[in-house]
Enzyme design. Structure first.
Site, PDB file in Angstrom:
ATOM      1  N   CYS A  52      33.723  51.727  41.710  1.00 30.91           N
ATOM      2  CA  CYS A  52      33.991  50.314  41.448  1.00 30.91           C
ATOM      3  C   CYS A  52      34.695  50.097  40.111  1.00 30.91           C
ATOM      4  CB  CYS A  52      32.715  49.481  41.543  1.00 30.91           C
ATOM      5  SG  CYS A  52      31.320  50.203  40.702  1.00 30.91           S
ATOM      6  N   HIS A 101      40.802  64.476  30.048  1.00 31.15           N
ATOM      7  CA  HIS A 101      40.432  63.206  30.662  1.00 31.15           C
ATOM      8  C   HIS A 101      39.396  63.417  31.767  1.00 31.15           C
ATOM      9  CE1 HIS A 101      40.751  59.120  32.197  1.00 31.15           C
ATOM     10  NE2 HIS A 101      40.828  59.648  33.400  1.00 31.15           N
ATOM     11  N   GLY A 191       6.410  34.931  39.946  1.00 27.33           N
ATOM     12  CA  GLY A 191       7.758  34.430  40.227  1.00 27.33           C
ATOM     13  C   GLY A 191       8.444  35.477  41.082  1.00 27.33           C
TER      14      GLY A 191
END
Lengths: 428, 271
Positions: A52, A101, A191
């Site tokens: 992503c 890289h 909650g």
């Protein structure tokens, strides 16, 4: 130069905004892109990574400049951007820069959250698919494998993945520091919102014993409880539940405090001073800040957890600097291997190895035969020399002659392996 | 013999330094070195007691030097025995300085071997004295665990994670350590007092005569009995248990030294 044929072209969260990245739109499947990429003129090996936060193509080409344009064209095909714009949003690394890289990516030094380990798994998956499609060869096989081991080295030798950098994980880590194992502990979620769900998910993954959900509307509590195999209770039961549980995660939308110091103080006696970890992720806060003053009660609100996360992130940045050193070292090693992957250095290396063996063996033999005359000694040396030369003759011819159908790298790799030339460095 | 003692002392000091180095660096290899040094120190220390026993002709637990040195010996072996079944992260860096400190105190006390006082000629001497001092060893470990607990709890409570948070074990583990050491120490202390009492009956005809050392041993015993009792009944655990382990150790030290130097009594020939 062989090194210059290795190229990485990609787009990541640093070079392109999400608006551009989402236009590239590659779905999970790598097989399609791999086939297209291999059809590019001169592309000998390739691997395709899509997550992503990044899309990258790692490839080896005989004419890197021409192939690069084609690969970029492929990456941006669906975006409708011209090549000039595409260049602006993407990066291109070649040779040693490309190796560096890739090592950065694998070791999670190039990630949005430095040190998060998911990227390594994604890279391994990308490599697996490339292997299945048979798009990798001698160079990428070694490069990818090396990148995995570099990532492992970084992980073990630095503390880069050491501490939690997300709120819910920081809370889990704290819980472990307080309770040791979470197996026999229970959590009460007050909650039933998204944050509560996320925290519960983490706790369940870490093996928490029991989940109890309390909510204003019992139906939502029941839904969430079902997900975690827990029980649902009404909000009225809050204090009675609190006498039993070990961790409380509060995330209600209430505007007022729902739990005060005086309510919990008598509970601690009832709990026989078993510690209570209170996590308040609601804004405005649900829990009385003074609760933290009680013995054996530990209260963390959302800001406290954020602070923990910020400190840990700073720590990771520091560790990343140490990781850079490891990467630089490994890039040099790979560069040396690449230099050896040419015909001339390979021939030299084989000769050196053979001569080394010859010298040792001749010395050993002559050492045992002290009575030989000078002439006889020379004959022994010549004999050894002749054997070496004759044995090596055919392999040398095989290396130097190339037919158009040959894959030169494959041949080199094969010969180097046969003579054990990369022994020390091929340690996996 | 003095050489043997000095060598042991130096090994303990060295182990302490290496444990500190491990605490800062967190390198596993460094810890292994520290433990090996401590182990060799412990073995030499044992040899020292055997040699001293042979030289003296009686159990060498009658002078201050011998008692304190044996205290350190008990701590070392209690700690090393934990490695067997009950490991606590970075415990060594807290235990080894205390061992070294005791050894330094022993080093500065008179090391000469004195003839055995007639009142001490009994088979009860080795049993009573070693049980009582070994109890101290475990109480000292509980003290170290208590200190660790308070340091770790402070960082969690204040929400400022310094040098201890990542290095010390969980609060739960430290609380378990506390209970483990106190239970064993209390058992030994009880046996020590009982054997002393039986010996007193044989030697002086009375089980108990309110000698200051006896009185303070009883006070110490009551403190630890209270700690263990309260843990089970009203939940004195965690923070309070850690504080009590530290306070209880204060009583142990007073019984060991305070009584001898301030109050005197029949145990005073130990000194």
């Amino acid at each position: 130069m062989l090194a210059e044929s290795i190229v990485i072209i990609g787009v990541n969260h640093k070079t392109a905004p999400v608006a551009v990245r989402e236009k590239l739109a590659f779905s999970g499947d790598c097989a399609g892109p791999l086939v297209t990429l291999m059809n590019i003129e001169g592309c000998r090996e390739c691997c395709f990574l899509s997550t992503c936060n990044r899309v990258e193509v790692i490839f080896v080409a005989s004419d890197p400049a021409a192939a690069a344009v084609a690969v970029r064209g492929f990456l941006f095909a669906k975006s409708g951007l011209a090549d000039a714009e595409a260049q602006q949003y993407s990066y291109l690394h070649q040779g040693r820069d490309a190796v560096a890289h890739l090592y950065h990516v694998a070791a999670s030094l190039d990630s949005m959250v430095v040190g998060e380990p998911q990227i390594l798994g994604q890279l391994k998956q990308a490599y697996r698919e490339a292997v299945e499609q048979k798009t990798t060869g001698v160079i990428l096989n070694r490069l990818l494998h090396k990148s995995f081991s570099v990532a492992k080295r970084v992980r073990t030798e630095t503390n880069i993945g050491g501490s939690a950098v997300s709120i819910s994980y920081a809370a889990v880590e704290l819980a472990k520091k307080i309770f040791g194992t979470l197996r026999d502990k229970s959590v009460l979620l007050v909650g039933a919102g998204e944050m509560a769900e996320l925290a519960a998910e983490h706790l369940v993954r870490q093996g928490i014993g029991r989940v109890i959900v309390a909510n204003r509307t019992l139906e939502r509590a029941a839904n969430l409880a079902r997900r975690f195999n827990g029980t649902a209770v009404g909000l009225a039961e809050l204090t009675s539940q609190l006498a039993e549980v070990d961790i409380l995660v509060s995330s209600t939308g209430a505007t007022d405090l729902i739990l005060r110091k005086d309510e919990v103080k008598p509970l601690m006696r009832q709990r026989m001073n078993r510690p209570l970890f209170l996590i308040d992720i609601a804004v405005p806060r649900d829990l009385d800040p003074e609760l933290n003053d009680l013995d054996n009660v530990y209260l963390y609100d959302i800001d406290d957890l954020k602070n923990v996360v910020d400190v840990n992130k700073a720590e990771r940045e520091k560790e990343a600097l140490r990781a850079e050193g490891i990467v630089a070292e490994e890039v040099v090693k790979f560069g040396q291997w690449l230099e050896g992957m040419e015909i001339a250095p390979t021939i030299t290396a084989i000769r050196q190895k053979a001569n080394g063996i010859r010298e040792v063996e001749v010395a050993k033999t002559l050492g045992m035969m002290k009575s030989l005359t000078e002439n006889e000694r020379r004959s022994v040396e010549m004999l050894a020399n002749a054997i070496i030369n004759k044995v090596l003759h055919e392999p040398m011819i095989f290396l130097k002659n190339s037919t158009p159908h040959d894959n030169p790298q494959l041949k080199l790799a094969f010969v180097r392996q046969m003579f054990g030339l990369d022994k020390e460095s091929s340690d996996q | 013999m003095t050489l043997l003692f000095q060598l042991t002392l130096y090994l303990y000091l060295l182990a302490t330094a290496v444990y500190v180095a491990h605490f800062l660096s967190q390198q596993k290899k460094v810890r292994a070195v520290a433990r090996a040094i401590l182990l060799v120190g412990g073995v030499l220390h044992t040899v020292y007691f055997v040699v001293r026993y042979v030289a003296a002709g009686h159990t060498p637990l009658t002078s201050s030097h011998e008692a304190v040195s044996f205290f350190a010996w008990s701590m070392t072996w209690a700690f090393l025995s934990f490695w067997w079944r009950y490991r606590v992260k970075n415990f060594g860096v807290f235990v080894s300085p205390l061992i070294s400190l005791l050894m330094l105190i022993a080093a500065f006390s008179s090391q000469e071997i004195r003839p055995l006082a007639p009142a001490l000629k009994s088979n009860w001497l080795p049993v009573h004295a070693s049980l009582a001092i070994m109890a101290n060893g475990f109480m000292a470990l509980a003290f170290c665990g208590g200190v660790m607990y308070l340091l770790q709890e402070r960082e969690i409570k204040k929400k400022k994670f310094g040098i201890f948070y990542s290095r010390l074990p969980s609060l739960e583990a430290l609380d378990n350590l506390n209970q483990h050491c106190l239970t064993l120490g209390f058992l030994l202390l009880t046996l020590g007092i009982v054997t002393g009492s039986v010996w007193a009956k044989q030697a002086w005809g009375a089980y108990w005569q309110w000698d200051p050392k006896e009185t303070w041993s009883l006070i110490t015993w009551l403190i630890y009995a209270a700690i263990l009792h309260q843990r089970l009944t009203v939940g004195w655990r965690r923070r309070r248990a850690a504080i009590m382990a530290i306070a209880g150790f204060g009583a142990v030290l007073f019984t060991l030294w305070g009584v001898t130097y301030l109050l005197g009594g029949v145990h005073s020939y130990v000194g």
